[in-house]
Scaffold this motif. Structure first.
Motif, PDB file in Angstrom:
ATOM      1  N   ALA A 172       0.840  -1.196   0.000  1.00 17.24           N
ATOM      2  CA  ALA A 172       0.000   0.000   0.000  1.00 17.24           C
ATOM      3  C   ALA A 172       0.875   1.246   0.000  1.00 17.24           C
ATOM      4  N   ASP A 173       0.369   2.323  -0.553  1.00 16.43           N
ATOM      5  CA  ASP A 173       1.071   3.598  -0.537  1.00 16.43           C
ATOM      6  C   ASP A 173       0.811   4.251   0.818  1.00 16.43           C
ATOM      7  N   PHE A 174       1.848   4.296   1.645  1.00 15.34           N
ATOM      8  CA  PHE A 174       1.659   4.794   3.005  1.00 15.34           C
ATOM      9  C   PHE A 174       1.185   6.243   3.014  1.00 15.34           C
ATOM     10  N   ASP A 175       1.791   7.084   2.200  1.00 13.27           N
ATOM     11  CA  ASP A 175       1.418   8.494   2.202  1.00 13.27           C
ATOM     12  C   ASP A 175      -0.048   8.675   1.814  1.00 13.27           C
ATOM     13  N   GLN A 176      -0.521   7.879   0.823  1.00 12.92           N
ATOM     14  CA  GLN A 176      -1.922   7.973   0.415  1.00 12.92           C
ATOM     15  C   GLN A 176      -2.855   7.525   1.542  1.00 12.92           C
ATOM     16  N   ILE A 177      -2.501   6.419   2.191  1.00 12.60           N
ATOM     17  CA  ILE A 177      -3.348   5.912   3.279  1.00 12.60           C
ATOM     18  C   ILE A 177      -3.409   6.928   4.414  1.00 12.60           C
ATOM     19  N   GLN A 178      -2.260   7.501   4.742  1.00 12.85           N
ATOM     20  CA  GLN A 178      -2.233   8.482   5.824  1.00 12.85           C
ATOM     21  C   GLN A 178      -3.029   9.726   5.453  1.00 12.85           C
ATOM     22  N   ALA A 179      -2.868  10.206   4.226  1.00  8.11           N
ATOM     23  CA  ALA A 179      -3.587  11.403   3.797  1.00  8.11           C
ATOM     24  C   ALA A 179      -5.091  11.169   3.727  1.00  8.11           C
ATOM     25  N   SER A 180      -5.501   9.923   3.493  1.00 10.37           N
ATOM     26  CA  SER A 180      -6.926   9.617   3.366  1.00 10.37           C
ATOM     27  C   SER A 180      -7.651   9.622   4.703  1.00 10.37           C
ATOM     28  N   GLY A 181      -6.891   9.636   5.814  1.00 14.19           N
ATOM     29  CA  GLY A 181      -7.506   9.624   7.134  1.00 14.19           C
ATOM     30  C   GLY A 181      -7.813   8.244   7.662  1.00 14.19           C
ATOM     31  N   HIS A 182      -7.341   7.192   6.965  1.00 18.63           N
ATOM     32  CA  HIS A 182      -7.650   5.816   7.383  1.00 18.63           C
ATOM     33  C   HIS A 182      -6.503   5.154   8.146  1.00 18.63           C
ATOM     34  N   TYR A 183      -5.374   5.826   8.260  1.00 21.89           N
ATOM     35  CA  TYR A 183      -4.196   5.188   8.862  1.00 21.89           C
ATOM     36  C   TYR A 183      -4.486   4.679  10.271  1.00 21.89           C
ATOM     37  N   GLU A 184      -4.996   5.541  11.143  1.00 23.56           N
ATOM     38  CA  GLU A 184      -5.247   5.144  12.526  1.00 23.56           C
ATOM     39  C   GLU A 184      -6.287   4.032  12.605  1.00 23.56           C
ATOM     40  N   GLU A 185      -7.306   4.098  11.740  1.00 23.53           N
ATOM     41  CA  GLU A 185      -8.349   3.069  11.769  1.00 23.53           C
ATOM     42  C   GLU A 185      -7.811   1.711  11.321  1.00 23.53           C
ATOM     43  N   VAL A 186      -6.915   1.711  10.340  1.00 16.73           N
ATOM     44  CA  VAL A 186      -6.358   0.443   9.874  1.00 16.73           C
ATOM     45  C   VAL A 186      -5.462  -0.174  10.945  1.00 16.73           C
ATOM     46  N   VAL A 187      -4.665   0.645  11.622  1.00 18.73           N
ATOM     47  CA  VAL A 187      -3.844   0.124  12.722  1.00 18.73           C
ATOM     48  C   VAL A 187      -4.744  -0.435  13.821  1.00 18.73           C
ATOM     49  N   ARG A 188      -5.800   0.276  14.135  1.00 19.20           N
ATOM     50  CA  ARG A 188      -6.760  -0.220  15.131  1.00 19.20           C
ATOM     51  C   ARG A 188      -7.349  -1.567  14.705  1.00 19.20           C
ATOM     52  N   ALA A 189      -7.697  -1.702  13.418  1.00 18.21           N
ATOM     53  CA  ALA A 189      -8.270  -2.950  12.925  1.00 18.21           C
ATOM     54  C   ALA A 189      -7.255  -4.093  13.003  1.00 18.21           C
ATOM     55  N   TYR A 190      -5.982  -3.785  12.744  1.00 15.04           N
ATOM     56  CA  TYR A 190      -4.942  -4.817  12.857  1.00 15.04           C
ATOM     57  C   TYR A 190      -4.813  -5.294  14.304  1.00 15.04           C
ATOM     58  N   LEU A 191      -4.798  -4.344  15.252  1.00 19.01           N
ATOM     59  CA  LEU A 191      -4.716  -4.725  16.663  1.00 19.01           C
ATOM     60  C   LEU A 191      -5.937  -5.541  17.070  1.00 19.01           C
ATOM     61  N   ALA A 192      -7.126  -5.165  16.581  1.00 19.80           N
ATOM     62  CA  ALA A 192      -8.339  -5.928  16.885  1.00 19.80           C
ATOM     63  C   ALA A 192      -8.243  -7.339  16.315  1.00 19.80           C
ATOM     64  N   SER A 193      -7.669  -7.475  15.120  1.00 20.67           N
ATOM     65  CA  SER A 193      -7.514  -8.794  14.503  1.00 20.67           C
ATOM     66  C   SER A 193      -6.548  -9.667  15.295  1.00 20.67           C
ATOM     67  N   ILE A 194      -5.493  -9.050  15.851  1.00 20.56           N
ATOM     68  CA  ILE A 194      -4.565  -9.806  16.699  1.00 20.56           C
ATOM     69  C   ILE A 194      -5.292 -10.319  17.937  1.00 20.56           C
ATOM     70  N   SER A 195      -6.076  -9.476  18.576  1.00 18.90           N
ATOM     71  CA  SER A 195      -6.788  -9.882  19.790  1.00 18.90           C
ATOM     72  C   SER A 195      -7.825 -10.960  19.488  1.00 18.90           C
ATOM     73  N   PHE A 196      -8.481 -10.872  18.329  1.00 15.05           N
ATOM     74  CA  PHE A 196      -9.430 -11.905  17.908  1.00 15.05           C
ATOM     75  C   PHE A 196      -8.722 -13.241  17.744  1.00 15.05           C
ATOM     76  N   MET A 197      -7.582 -13.238  17.037  1.00 15.80           N
ATOM     77  CA  MET A 197      -6.813 -14.472  16.878  1.00 15.80           C
ATOM     78  C   MET A 197      -6.387 -15.027  18.227  1.00 15.80           C
ATOM     79  N   ASP A 198      -5.936 -14.142  19.114  1.00 13.11           N
ATOM     80  CA  ASP A 198      -5.478 -14.561  20.438  1.00 13.11           C
ATOM     81  C   ASP A 198      -6.589 -15.284  21.199  1.00 13.11           C
ATOM     82  N   ASP A 199      -7.817 -14.823  21.047  1.00 10.74           N
ATOM     83  CA  ASP A 199      -8.949 -15.461  21.716  1.00 10.74           C
ATOM     84  C   ASP A 199      -9.198 -16.866  21.172  1.00 10.74           C
ATOM     85  N   GLN A 200      -9.112 -17.041  19.852  1.00  8.72           N
ATOM     86  CA  GLN A 200      -9.306 -18.374  19.261  1.00  8.72           C
ATOM     87  C   GLN A 200      -8.173 -19.315  19.681  1.00  8.72           C
TER      88      GLN A 200
END
Length: 703
Positions: A261-289
């Motif tokens: 992914a183009d980091f600068d584009q993702i950051q400029a789009s305003g989705h950077y923080e949300e994607v990092v949050r989603a990655y952390l949520a996915s880690i916690s979901f896996m951890d539960d399974q």
């Protein structure tokens, strides 16, 4: 003897033999629970301990297993990593470097015995659920590897509608969503259910049971309750990044950074923080399974005789080095989680910090399960000795390969990257954990670079990493004292902590754009030079015995090349930030050397100002405006006048020498004051400003 009695006797004998056989294999052939996790980087609390991460299962399992905190993948991409791990051969042998290099097209890989295949050949029941191979082999070969292959192979569920616009540069499935449907929509849930059901069954032969989790691989969909663990995206601490980090990286490294992914584009789009949050949520979901599966094992009759191997196939960048994907030779892509629990062998709760490779898993399991070795010569080494004693000091390296001529060698301290075209990177990860300062080609590290280069593979031949020797600079510590080197000229900034000299300043030199400086290890010389401002070609300088320059004592080593930013604010202010550590630079007029203060960190860039240290010249010290808001500087036109500004009407201003003799006291009515220093003499003076119940003191030096 009656017929009925004879039947009973025969039954008892058979039962005894059956029990003997089961006890025999339980003692001699342990079971294996083999757990693979996709795209999990080192953010977990066991490794980097990313702020706020929730992985209670991994934390609990760490109390029972040995955690390898410096484990690295053989290749930083799914297919080549898993092919290497399952064959025990490096990519340079199988010619599998990218996801498009299919295992079915590699004669070397197909001619080898895959890890679970070896277990099946030697009497184990082999069961797989989820993602173990990146792509299946032929049905005939898969039948030779697995007795059972139930479960679901899918990365879903996909977001119901895109959150990240398709117009942005991003790979397939690069999106996120809080999932409100049932948990059973996720293959990780149903695949975990499958393994749990198998652990609840009775097995009459030892088993090799493999479970492959898809999360935290994208798409980053997870049940909403896991997103709720990280409630506000803007409150999540983002990964550390250095502006212009790639300016000392060769072109091939920059090409890899631009992939995904183009980091600068993702950051400029305003989705950077949300994607990092989603990655952390996915880690916690896996951890539960994962927790559900480990609970099922612990509640089964196999708990005391089952080896658990848990690993991630590679890491993932989340903006570090301006990269938003995997597939690089930097630490964030190669470092991975590896944990092994071997009953009666491993130490509970131990950690091993020496470098190991995922290629070591195959020979380790062969050793622990007393199997006959496969026909291919395995690249890795058994880790049994580390499982038994995690304090053992083994001088070894881990190799990561991304192309036939591009490799990274990781020691306990150093990362050496060779791009195969005469360029590369060298990082001292003890002093520079973010890999912000490329030391490649620096004379002081020539010996380190040369010795690490000898551990690159030659064709399909691998060096014996177990024979690696300690490098000559491994004993050097990262201290707080340093030399500054000018980035373009290579000239050196000195300061002497013993003679009281502090940097002199020519006021116009504060003007201009950002300037980078670098740190270099110090030979014990005391040459002088002038430090030139890149934007204005003016200087910071110190005068001693008629020579313009700075001096610094010999105990001043911190590492070879560190970027600093010198940013003009106005004629008296600038920013000077140590970007590798995020700490501040300061100097004291009492003779203290330039030093990084560990107690004053506020961020990557902190504003400082030059406070004058003499009346007749422009000798100065650096002071922290968080502590001192009063500006003091020599009058640039009239010698002998000390200018003080920022005074509030009614403030009490007093100046004393170092012995406490008062040389001035008054209550200025103007915000700026000129003090006549001609009768003060030379030395250190304390300027004290009292305003109500607050008092601030600044030291200045008059020479």
């Amino acid at each position: 003897m009656t017929t009925k009695f004879l039947r009973i006797l025969i039954y008892c004998v058979c039962l005894a033999l059956s029990m003997h056989n089961r006890i025999g294999y339980t003692q001699q052939k342990p079971n294996v629970l083999f757990i693979a996790i996709d795209d999990l980087n080192d953010y977990v609390s066991l490794l980097q301990d990313y702020p706020g991460i929730h992985t209670p299962t991994l934390d609990q399992f760490a109390q029972q297993a040995v955690t390898f905190t410096n484990a690295h993948t053989a290749a930083p991409l799914c297919n080549p990593s898993r092919a290497a791990l399952l064959t025990g051969l490096g990519p340079n042998h199988t010619d599998i470097y990218v996801n498009g290099d299919k295992v079915v097209n590699s004669p070397v890989a197909l001619g080898s015995t895959f890890l679970p295949e070896l277990f099946k050949q030697q009497g184990y029941q082999t069961i797989s659920s989820g993602k173990i191979f990146h792509a299946d082999l032929s049905s005939t070969r898969m039948g030779q590897i697995w007795d059972e292959e139930p479960g679901t192979k899918s990365y879903g569920p996909q977001p119901t509608s895109p959150n990240i616009p398709d117009s942005l540069q991003r790979p397939n499935w690069f999106d996120y969503q809080e999932w409100t449907g049932p948990d059973s929509d996720f293959p990780d849930v149903t695949n975990a259910d499958t393994i749990i059901s198998r652990l609840q069954q009775t097995h009459t032969q030892p088993f090799f049971m493999a479970l492959g989790f898809y999360r935290p691989h994208n798409p980053w969909t997870a049940p909403k309750r896991y997103f709720d663990l990280y409630p506000a995206a803007d409150s999540i601490e983002m990964p550390p990044r250095l502006p212009n980090d790639l300016e000392d990286v060769p072109s091939r490294g920059i090409q890899f950074a631009g992939g995904g992914a183009d980091f600068d584009q993702i950051q400029a789009s305003g989705h950077y923080e949300e994607v990092v949050r989603a990655y952390l949520a996915s880690i916690s979901f896996m951890d539960d399974q994962l927790g559900r599966v480990l609970d099922a094992l612990n509640n089964s009759p196999y708990a005391g005789n089952t080896i658990v191997v848990l690993f991630s196939d590679h890491g993932f960048h989340w903006g570090e080095k301006s990269h938003f994907a995997k597939s690089t030779l930097w630490e964030r892509a190669t470092r991975t989680l590896l944990m092994i629990k071997a009953p009666q062998v491993s130490q509970s709760g131990a950690k091993y910090s020496g470098p190991v490779s995922l290629l070591d898993i195959y020979p380790t399991l062969v050793d622990l399960c007393s199997l006959q070795a496969p026909p291919q010569a395995l690249y890795g080494h058994s880790l049994r000795y580390v499982l038994k004693d995690s304090t053992v000091e083994a001088q070894r390296y881990a190799l990561t390969t991304i192309r036939a001529d591009m490799h990274a060698v990781r020691s306990d301290r150093w990362r050496y990257i060779d791009y195969g075209d005469g360029t590369g990177e060298l990082y001292d990860l003890r002093c520079d954990p973010h890999e912000w300062n490329n030391l490649w080609g620096q004379p002081f590290y020539a010996d380190v670079q040369q010795k690490l280069s000898t551990w690159l593979p030659q064709g399909a031949n691998m060096p014996d990493y177990a024979q690696a020797q300690k490098l000559p600079t491994d004993s050097i510590t990262c201290t707080e004292y340093f030399h500054l080197f000018h980035k373009s000229s290579g000239q050196k900034l000195h300061n002497d902590p013993n003679n009281g000299h502090t940097p002199d300043l020519e006021a116009p030199s504060l003007m201009g754009p950002e300037v980078h400086w670098k740190l270099i290890s110090i030979p014990e010389d005391s040459g002088y030079f002038r430090l030139e401002h890149q934007g204005s070609n003016q200087w910071f300088h110190c005068q001693e015995n008629g020579v313009t320059g700075f001096r610094l004592g010999p105990k001043s080593w911190t590492g070879e090349r560190t970027k600093w930013s010198l940013i003009a604010v106005d004629s008296l202010h600038f920013r000077l930030a140590h970007k590798a550590s995020g700490r501040w630079l300061y100097a004291e007029p009492d003779g203290s050397a330039l030093q990084l203060a560990s107690t004053t960190h506020t961020g990557d860039q902190t504003q400082w100002r030059f406070a004058p240290a003499s009346s007749g010249g422009s000798s100065t010290s650096l002071v922290n405006p968080q502590d001192y808001t009063i500006h003091i500087w020599p009058n640039p036109v009239t010698d002998g006048l000390l200018m003080v500004s920022g005074i509030h009407p009614g403030d009490d201003l007093m100046v004393c020498d170092i012995l406490g003799h008062k040389v001035y006291q008054g209550q200025p009515h103007q915000p700026e004051l000129a003090l006549d220093t001609s009768s003060w003499g030379k030395g250190i003076f304390l300027v004290r400003i009292s305003s109500g119940d607050q008092t601030r003191t600044i030291k200045v030096m008059i020479q």
